[in-house]
Design an enzyme around this catalytic site. Structure first.
Site, short mmCIF file in Angstrom:
data_model
loop_
_atom_site.label_atom_id
_atom_site.label_comp_id
_atom_site.label_asym_id
_atom_site.label_seq_id
_atom_site.Cartn_x
_atom_site.Cartn_y
_atom_site.Cartn_z
N SER A 186 6.06 2.14 9.52
CA SER A 186 5.35 1.89 8.30
C SER A 186 4.83 0.45 8.37
O SER A 186 4.71 -0.26 7.06
CB SER A 186 5.86 2.30 6.92
N ARG A 187 4.86 -0.41 9.34
CA ARG A 187 4.73 -1.56 9.57
C ARG A 187 5.53 -2.58 8.78
O ARG A 187 5.15 -3.92 8.33
CB ARG A 187 3.06 -1.99 8.94
N LEU A 188 6.68 -2.10 8.30
CA LEU A 188 7.67 -2.82 7.77
C LEU A 188 8.61 -3.64 8.69
O LEU A 188 9.66 -3.42 8.77
CB LEU A 188 8.31 -1.79 6.61
#
Length: 209
Positions: A186-188
């Protein structure tokens, strides 16, 4: 790509080594063990006196607590820029592992003894190439380059070892910051940075992805 370095695996402060060079050694060793091609390849960013940037890929030839070392023609674009604007950035792009390391800091020349020692370890063809190439300069054609190589080969035909050219040598980037980036879902992503805050004193910071 899902493997042991997938987005499910993060990087926490508790897992981080006590200093940047130990952490870099750990990740570099894992990149080598994973069979990545050219794990010591890094993008080197420099800028000229007016601040106009340039970048290229070179090979890391050594690192220790003092910094990261690579070798080049001092008259090349990166060599000239490192002289007039002695600050650089390095990026190690270990894509299959969803990792990168980003370094920034001042640049300095290594001592001549270190340059001579490394130059002596290079293949003879690479040694001759260092004498033949006016790196980053415009040349007429490939024939001119091949002629320069043949001239160098003739000049040093009976010379062993070939000395390093006076315009060729090592550059060391002394880190002021070293960021370890681990891809996550989640691009975290996890981004943990060592930042120099005083002589021999480093702060560890988490950056938003």
């Amino acid at each position: 790509m899902r493997n042991e370095y997938s987005a499910d695996r993060g990087l926490t402060e508790s897992e981080l080594a006590a200093d940047w060079h130990t952490q870099f050694g750990r990740w570099f060793g894992e990149a080598v063990a994973a069979g990545l091609p050219e794990p010591n390849a890094m993008v080197v960013g420099t800028a000229d006196a007016a601040g106009r940037p340039s970048a290229r890929t070179v090979l890391l030839k050594g690192y220790d607590p003092e910094g990261f070392v690579f070798f080049t023609n001092y008259d090349s674009r990166k060599g000239v820029e490192a002289a007039v604007n002695p600050y650089a950035s390095l990026v190690f792009p270990w894509f299959p592992m969803q990792r990168q390391v980003v370094v920034a800091g001042p640049v300095e020349r290594v001592d001549r003894a270190a340059t001579q020692e490394y130059f002596a370890s290079r293949p003879r063809g690479s040694q001759l190439g260092a004498w033949a190439s006016t790196q980053s300069r415009v040349i007429g054609d490939r024939v001119a380059l091949d002629d320069a190589y043949r001239s160098a080969a003739e000049r040093f035909a009976d010379v062993e070892p070939i000395p390093a050219p006076p315009h060729w040598g090592g550059l060391r980037v002394r880190p002021e910051s070293v960021e370890f980036w681990q891809g996550r879902a989640s691009r975290l992503h996890d981004r943990l940075r060592f930042r120099l805050v005083g002589p021999g004193e480093w702060a560890v910071e988490r950056l938003a992805p």
